[in-house]
Design a protein around this motif. Structure first.
Motif, PDB file in Angstrom:
ATOM      1  N   ALA A 152      49.604 -79.146  19.830  1.00 44.15           N
ATOM      2  CA  ALA A 152      50.068 -78.606  18.541  1.00 44.15           C
ATOM      3  C   ALA A 152      51.535 -78.190  18.640  1.00 44.15           C
ATOM      4  CB  ALA A 152      49.199 -77.417  18.116  1.00 44.15           C
ATOM      5  N   GLU A 153      51.915 -77.594  19.749  1.00 45.23           N
ATOM      6  CA  GLU A 153      53.303 -77.160  19.935  1.00 45.23           C
ATOM      7  C   GLU A 153      54.233 -78.359  20.089  1.00 45.23           C
ATOM      8  OE1 GLU A 153      56.281 -74.095  20.242  1.00 45.23           O
ATOM      9  OE2 GLU A 153      54.349 -74.350  19.248  1.00 45.23           O
ATOM     10  N   LYS A 155      53.786 -81.286  18.795  1.00 49.34           N
ATOM     11  CA  LYS A 155      53.875 -81.836  17.438  1.00 49.34           C
ATOM     12  C   LYS A 155      54.844 -81.016  16.587  1.00 49.34           C
ATOM     13  CE  LYS A 155      50.649 -83.318  13.836  1.00 49.34           C
ATOM     14  NZ  LYS A 155      51.071 -84.703  13.788  1.00 49.34           N
ATOM     15  N   ARG A 156      54.702 -79.699  16.636  1.00 45.08           N
ATOM     16  CA  ARG A 156      55.570 -78.824  15.842  1.00 45.08           C
ATOM     17  C   ARG A 156      57.036 -78.972  16.242  1.00 45.08           C
ATOM     18  NH1 ARG A 156      58.233 -74.215  15.902  1.00 45.08           N
ATOM     19  NH2 ARG A 156      57.738 -73.693  18.052  1.00 45.08           N
ATOM     20  N   GLU A 159      58.396 -82.737  15.623  1.00 40.62           N
ATOM     21  CA  GLU A 159      58.443 -83.198  14.232  1.00 40.62           C
ATOM     22  C   GLU A 159      59.472 -82.429  13.419  1.00 40.62           C
ATOM     23  OE1 GLU A 159      54.448 -83.216  12.679  1.00 40.62           O
ATOM     24  OE2 GLU A 159      53.934 -85.022  13.813  1.00 40.62           O
ATOM     25  N   GLU A 160      59.885 -81.258  13.876  1.00 39.50           N
ATOM     26  CA  GLU A 160      60.847 -80.477  13.082  1.00 39.50           C
ATOM     27  C   GLU A 160      62.294 -80.812  13.435  1.00 39.50           C
ATOM     28  OE1 GLU A 160      61.227 -76.243  15.547  1.00 39.50           O
ATOM     29  OE2 GLU A 160      59.834 -76.393  13.880  1.00 39.50           O
TER      30      GLU A 160
END
Length: 161
Positions: A152-153, A155-156, A159-160
């Protein structure tokens, strides 16, 4: 031998995901805070301190104290193999010293258009001999929270950008 696997799609190009996972800062960013990770040293295959890139032969000495409970657990990770090709990249590390008698972690990255599929595969053996062997099939349950958080991290963060 028990195996834990997790796969996540990241809306970022392979080159960015690969670069992020090729530096110690990526390891630090993805390790959940509750693990209380401390990187004690990083040595390249030629003995160079703090190399820019985690290449085959690099060793990372670290310690963790999950949830701040108990003594710090020492862990030495060694990059065994590393390869990047057309549309795919991967590296494998093992535990040279640490709490698990066996730990081999393969990180695989596969391009899918402008996105990347991140795959983690861990082959492991739990401590405590025969008792650990009996519990081995449940070991993945303990890894699930950590790897779910790591993915999840990743991805975060990726993607940002």
């Amino acid at each position: 031998m028990p195996v834990y696997q997790r796969r996540t799609r990241i809306a970022a190009p392979l080159e960015r995901v690969w670069e992020f996972h090729s530096e110690v800062s990526g390891l630090e960013a993805l390790t959940p805070a509750w693990m209380n990770l401390e990187i004690e040293s990083v040595r390249g295959p030629d003995g160079e301190a703090d190399p820019d890139e985690l290449v085959a032969g690099t060793e990372i000495e670290m310690s963790m104290r999950p949830f701040g409970v108990g003594p710090r657990q020492r862990w030495t990770s060694r990059i065994l193999d590393r390869e990047a090709g057309e549309g795919t990249a991967w590296f494998r590390d093992d535990m040279v010293g640490g709490p698990f008698p066996r730990w081999v972690h393969t990180h695989r990255f596969v391009a899918d258009g402008d996105e990347t599929v991140l795959e983690d595969r861990v082959e492991y053996e739990l401590p405590f001999g025969p008792l650990g062997d009996l519990a081995g099939v449940f070991g993945g349950v303990g890894f699930e929270g950590m790897f779910r958080g790591r993915h999840a991290e990743a991805k975060r963060l990726l993607e940002e950008r």
